[in-house]
Design an enzyme around this catalytic site. Sequence first.
Site, short mmCIF file in Angstrom:
data_model
loop_
_atom_site.label_atom_id
_atom_site.label_comp_id
_atom_site.label_asym_id
_atom_site.label_seq_id
_atom_site.Cartn_x
_atom_site.Cartn_y
_atom_site.Cartn_z
N HIS A 249 -2.83 6.87 3.92
CA HIS A 249 -1.72 5.97 4.26
C HIS A 249 -0.35 6.52 3.88
O HIS A 249 0.56 5.76 3.52
CB HIS A 249 -1.93 4.59 3.62
CG HIS A 249 -1.32 3.49 4.46
ND1 HIS A 249 -1.26 2.18 4.07
CD2 HIS A 249 -0.72 3.54 5.69
CE1 HIS A 249 -0.66 1.46 5.01
NE2 HIS A 249 -0.32 2.27 6.01
N CYS B 243 0.78 -1.25 0.00
CA CYS B 243 0.00 0.00 0.00
C CYS B 243 0.81 1.29 0.00
O CYS B 243 0.76 2.07 -0.95
CB CYS B 243 -0.90 0.06 1.23
SG CYS B 243 -1.76 -1.44 1.62
#
Length: 562
Positions: A124, A69
């Site tokens: 993130h 990610c």
Amino acid sequence: MFWFVVGLLLLTPNTNSASERPHIVFILADDVGWNDVGFHGSDQIPTPNIDALAYSGIILNQHYVQPICTPTRAALLTSRYPSNIGMQGIPIAGCEPRALPPGKLLPQYLKDLGYTTRIVGKWHLGFYKKEFTPTYRGFDSHLGYWNGLVNYYDHVYQDLIPVKMVKPFPAQGINITQSDIDWAGGDQLSGVDFHRNLLPALDLSGRYATDVFTEEAVNIIETHDLSSPLFLYLAHLACHSGNIGKLLEAPKDAVDKFGHIIEPNRKTFAAMMSKLDESVGKVVAALKSRGILQNTIIVFLSDNGAPTLNVGVWRNWGSNYPLRGVKVTQWEGGVRGVGVLWGAMLKNTSRVSSQLMHVTDWLPTLYTAAGGNLDDLQSAQLDGVDQWSALVDDTPSRREEVLLVLDERHNVSGLRIGHWKYVTGYRAGLDGYSGDIVLGTTDPPYNPEEVLQSDAGLALATVKLRASAADILRLRSQATVTCSSPVSSTPCNPEKGPCLFDLSVDPCEVNDLSAQHPNVVQKLTELLSKYSATLVPQLNEPYDPVRADPAKFNNIWSSWED
Ligand SMILES: *[C@@H]1O[C@H](CO)[C@@H](O)[C@H](O)[C@H]1NC(C)=O
Ligand SMILES: *[C@@H]1O[C@H](CO)[C@@H](O)[C@H](O)[C@H]1NC(C)=O
Ligand SMILES: *[C@@H]1O[C@H](CO)[C@@H](O)[C@H](O)[C@H]1NC(C)=O
């Protein structure tokens, strides 16, 4: 003379005024595997809206991402290889005081061209100080979460801290092995992570995250002031797993549609995927009803391959079949992502592209598509290349090589040059073939009519010629990877040295050709050394569970260093 001037103006691209620049809708799915979309050949989970985009646009079948990610998102927004900025490897933890280093990001470049920039969903890229959150990094608004995941309904994120990662943090160069990731004994921090810009969005608690993000995206499109172009970055939670105990969640009516799938987790995953597909349909339909679809570029990508097996404690039962490896690995199943581009200005659509692309390419590509001048980007030393004219005109890719992975902590790497793929190191237990989730299911036959009649299919047909059912089946067959099994193959043994695969005949990385092609191995080893020379060691910081603890902030994840 007059007509000559008019002719020039009509033929000269990149002179658009701000209001004529294309809108850009960039949809990033999370942990969706190669085999989880219908257009790659699987009958198990119909994805008619995503498939409609694919068949009416360009199927980017050689598009690479990072295997996890944070690195993919860093690469997308900076156009730098993560290993050149210290963002490779383990993603940012909730209580880790780390963020994407300062520097200009994709939304900021687009703002220079007059864009309104919005992010919906996952960030993130750090939040320990508010200056690292999306609205301080180029986005005009954000509804979503700052960590790597939340539960789909209560929007809680739980930080699991591996025992060895609490202070003192291991020195650079330590080998992280699977047994180090012993989460159970670590501290656990828990809190809601759902924010509107800097403020908690507790009013949305209990609402299914995919629906929340879809409604926000549709609302942004419906209310967008057309005096500026829109950049909408829709970074879905789907189909990432939630926290332990709530790994997979979907509305019951969506789950009930998948009676043909026996395995209960795969069944729930299918429902999550169908909600993601429904979202794509609603977004495309909203662009159509707002009257801007014909002037919008749509990208649909997955951020990495699916964690078909436990990666840490997370697994989503997605499938990368028939590709090798899973999320976090440098094998094709980890990095060869699902990719689609759609836009009325693309000249040769309804095609399966084998143009080599990397996630870092989007920044210069979209900047050019938006009418920006590439010279503006020169000082930024981007690793991405501008692929816009290659994509629009269907000419060869502007890159011949891609650095896929360079992770000095796990001591693994992956490189591609032309049809060669080069791999060093391995991730124990994650390097095999794991994505074939059949488990006694009888999948319904693929239905092209369902694609044509989907929300996206109907909306797209108003702008581009409608593909026939026969076209759909032809494209689908071209986009499907089949592993040819060589009569005698040499398995890769990364403990012995680098492995080499010829992806043009061996897309599933079965047959190690390193012994037959020492010159190629040598060349790729040298290329890897070149990338290693510019590597910035991973910027991981010691975790700070005491100060970051959401319990200190009404059980809400907050910028704890402010
Ligand atoms: C890492 O593992 C390799 C191979 O198993 C070993 O040779 C090396 O000493 C280890 N390094 C550290 C810092 O433990
Ligand atoms: C369009 O793409 C298809 C599929 O790659 C190719 O066969 C065809 O030649 C292309 N047409 C043009 C005009 O480039
Ligand atoms: C890292 O991998 C390389 C090549 O695969 C190997 O030569 C080296 O010993 C490894 N280093 C460690 C620390 O494991």
